[in-house]
Write a protein that holds these residues in place. Structure first.
Motif, PDB file in Angstrom:
ATOM      1  N   CYS A 127       0.818  -1.226   0.000  1.00  0.00           N
ATOM      2  CA  CYS A 127       0.000   0.000   0.000  1.00  0.00           C
ATOM      3  C   CYS A 127       0.847   1.269   0.000  1.00  0.00           C
ATOM      4  N   GLU A 128       2.140   1.128   0.280  1.00  0.00           N
ATOM      5  CA  GLU A 128       3.106   2.215   0.340  1.00  0.00           C
ATOM      6  C   GLU A 128       2.923   3.149   1.537  1.00  0.00           C
ATOM      7  N   GLY A 129       2.030   2.791   2.466  1.00  0.00           N
ATOM      8  CA  GLY A 129       1.891   3.539   3.709  1.00  0.00           C
ATOM      9  C   GLY A 129       2.980   3.106   4.684  1.00  0.00           C
ATOM     10  N   MET A 130       3.300   3.939   5.646  1.00  0.00           N
ATOM     11  CA  MET A 130       4.303   3.584   6.658  1.00  0.00           C
ATOM     12  C   MET A 130       3.820   2.372   7.449  1.00  0.00           C
ATOM     13  N   LEU A 131       4.750   1.498   7.775  1.00  0.00           N
ATOM     14  CA  LEU A 131       4.393   0.293   8.519  1.00  0.00           C
ATOM     15  C   LEU A 131       3.891   0.636   9.916  1.00  0.00           C
ATOM     16  N   SER A 132       2.906  -0.112  10.331  1.00  0.00           N
ATOM     17  CA  SER A 132       2.371  -0.031  11.687  1.00  0.00           C
ATOM     18  C   SER A 132       1.789  -1.404  11.995  1.00  0.00           C
ATOM     19  N   PRO A 133       1.741  -1.786  13.261  1.00  0.00           N
ATOM     20  CA  PRO A 133       1.241  -3.113  13.619  1.00  0.00           C
ATOM     21  C   PRO A 133      -0.211  -3.318  13.178  1.00  0.00           C
ATOM     22  N   PRO A 134      -0.564  -4.522  12.855  1.00  0.00           N
ATOM     23  CA  PRO A 134       0.259  -5.729  12.835  1.00  0.00           C
ATOM     24  C   PRO A 134       1.098  -5.808  11.556  1.00  0.00           C
ATOM     25  N   ILE A 135       2.335  -6.246  11.725  1.00  0.00           N
ATOM     26  CA  ILE A 135       3.298  -6.342  10.631  1.00  0.00           C
ATOM     27  C   ILE A 135       3.589  -7.811  10.351  1.00  0.00           C
ATOM     28  N   LYS A 136       3.749  -8.133   9.080  1.00  0.00           N
ATOM     29  CA  LYS A 136       4.114  -9.488   8.667  1.00  0.00           C
ATOM     30  C   LYS A 136       5.510  -9.433   8.049  1.00  0.00           C
ATOM     31  N   THR A 137       6.363 -10.369   8.431  1.00  0.00           N
ATOM     32  CA  THR A 137       7.708 -10.484   7.860  1.00  0.00           C
ATOM     33  C   THR A 137       7.727 -11.690   6.940  1.00  0.00           C
ATOM     34  N   ILE A 138       8.168 -11.488   5.712  1.00  0.00           N
ATOM     35  CA  ILE A 138       8.192 -12.538   4.704  1.00  0.00           C
ATOM     36  C   ILE A 138       9.637 -12.845   4.347  1.00  0.00           C
ATOM     37  N   SER A 139       9.997 -14.123   4.379  1.00  0.00           N
ATOM     38  CA  SER A 139      11.350 -14.574   4.026  1.00  0.00           C
ATOM     39  C   SER A 139      11.389 -14.967   2.565  1.00  0.00           C
ATOM     40  N   VAL A 140      12.485 -14.598   1.901  1.00  0.00           N
ATOM     41  CA  VAL A 140      12.681 -14.909   0.487  1.00  0.00           C
ATOM     42  C   VAL A 140      14.087 -15.461   0.319  1.00  0.00           C
ATOM     43  N   MET A 141      14.212 -16.533  -0.407  1.00  0.00           N
ATOM     44  CA  MET A 141      15.526 -17.126  -0.656  1.00  0.00           C
ATOM     45  C   MET A 141      15.858 -16.929  -2.130  1.00  0.00           C
ATOM     46  N   ALA A 142      16.918 -16.204  -2.405  1.00  0.00           N
ATOM     47  CA  ALA A 142      17.364 -16.017  -3.782  1.00  0.00           C
ATOM     48  C   ALA A 142      18.082 -17.284  -4.235  1.00  0.00           C
ATOM     49  N   VAL A 143      18.093 -17.500  -5.523  1.00  0.00           N
ATOM     50  CA  VAL A 143      18.736 -18.702  -6.077  1.00  0.00           C
ATOM     51  C   VAL A 143      20.244 -18.588  -5.932  1.00  0.00           C
ATOM     52  N   GLY A 144      20.867 -19.617  -5.378  1.00  0.00           N
ATOM     53  CA  GLY A 144      22.319 -19.632  -5.207  1.00  0.00           C
ATOM     54  C   GLY A 144      22.765 -18.791  -4.025  1.00  0.00           C
ATOM     55  N   GLY A 145      23.858 -19.163  -3.445  1.00  0.00           N
ATOM     56  CA  GLY A 145      24.424 -18.395  -2.338  1.00  0.00           C
ATOM     57  C   GLY A 145      23.783 -18.747  -1.010  1.00  0.00           C
ATOM     58  N   ASP A 146      24.359 -18.185   0.040  1.00  0.00           N
ATOM     59  CA  ASP A 146      23.892 -18.464   1.393  1.00  0.00           C
ATOM     60  C   ASP A 146      22.989 -17.373   1.955  1.00  0.00           C
ATOM     61  N   LYS A 147      22.882 -16.238   1.258  1.00  0.00           N
ATOM     62  CA  LYS A 147      22.082 -15.137   1.788  1.00  0.00           C
ATOM     63  C   LYS A 147      20.592 -15.467   1.718  1.00  0.00           C
ATOM     64  N   SER A 148      19.882 -15.009   2.728  1.00  0.00           N
ATOM     65  CA  SER A 148      18.428 -15.063   2.703  1.00  0.00           C
ATOM     66  C   SER A 148      17.927 -13.645   2.967  1.00  0.00           C
ATOM     67  N   TYR A 149      16.792 -13.335   2.425  1.00  0.00           N
ATOM     68  CA  TYR A 149      16.265 -11.974   2.451  1.00  0.00           C
ATOM     69  C   TYR A 149      14.893 -11.954   3.117  1.00  0.00           C
ATOM     70  N   PHE A 150      14.505 -10.801   3.591  1.00  0.00           N
ATOM     71  CA  PHE A 150      13.178 -10.652   4.171  1.00  0.00           C
ATOM     72  C   PHE A 150      12.686  -9.228   3.963  1.00  0.00           C
ATOM     73  N   TYR A 151      11.374  -9.093   3.948  1.00  0.00           N
ATOM     74  CA  TYR A 151      10.761  -7.773   3.894  1.00  0.00           C
ATOM     75  C   TYR A 151       9.538  -7.792   4.793  1.00  0.00           C
ATOM     76  N   ARG A 152       9.068  -6.630   5.125  1.00  0.00           N
ATOM     77  CA  ARG A 152       7.914  -6.505   6.012  1.00  0.00           C
ATOM     78  C   ARG A 152       6.815  -5.710   5.322  1.00  0.00           C
ATOM     79  N   CYS A 153       5.594  -6.052   5.665  1.00  0.00           N
ATOM     80  CA  CYS A 153       4.439  -5.327   5.147  1.00  0.00           C
ATOM     81  C   CYS A 153       3.321  -5.403   6.184  1.00  0.00           C
ATOM     82  N   HIS A 154       2.260  -4.658   5.940  1.00  0.00           N
ATOM     83  CA  HIS A 154       1.104  -4.757   6.820  1.00  0.00           C
ATOM     84  C   HIS A 154       0.487  -6.147   6.661  1.00  0.00           C
ATOM     85  N   LYS A 155       0.151  -6.753   7.770  1.00  0.00           N
ATOM     86  CA  LYS A 155      -0.469  -8.077   7.732  1.00  0.00           C
ATOM     87  C   LYS A 155      -1.772  -8.033   6.926  1.00  0.00           C
ATOM     88  N   TRP A 156      -2.572  -6.978   7.125  1.00  0.00           N
ATOM     89  CA  TRP A 156      -3.857  -6.878   6.434  1.00  0.00           C
ATOM     90  C   TRP A 156      -3.697  -6.614   4.934  1.00  0.00           C
TER      91      TRP A 156
END
Length: 84
Positions: free
Chosen positions: A27-56
């Motif tokens: 929604c591009e609004g500033m984050l506020s609770p409740p927040i959901k954190t989503i994990s993303v694994m890119a192909v190759g390598g050991d790094k894992s990534y995450f981002y947060r968004c509004h749960k709703w």
């Protein structure tokens, strides 16, 4: 889109965490609770990534929409590396 990452699967804390003073990638609004954190694994390598968004904002998305959102992170990582 702001995202964080872990450099190794053995890390207990992220190497970079953008915090919660960022905008929701849906929604591009500033984050506020409740927040959901989503994990993303890119192909190759050991790094894992995450981002947060509004749960709703995230929960009503279809699987295809969730995959497209994850794809934005993966595309950004592959284009720019781990630069935020």
């Amino acid at each position: 889109m702001r995202y964080g990452f872990f450099t190794s699967p053995h890390d207990n804390a992220p190497a970079y965490d953008p915090g919660i003073d960022v905008s929701c990638p849906i929604c591009e609004g500033m984050l506020s609770p409740p927040i959901k954190t989503i994990s993303v694994m890119a192909v190759g390598g050991d790094k894992s990534y995450f981002y947060r968004c509004h749960k709703w904002c995230y929960e009503p998305l279809s699987d295809a929409e969730k995959s497209a959102l994850d794809g934005k992170i993966i595309d950004h990582v592959q284009t720019l590396g781990s630069v935020n």
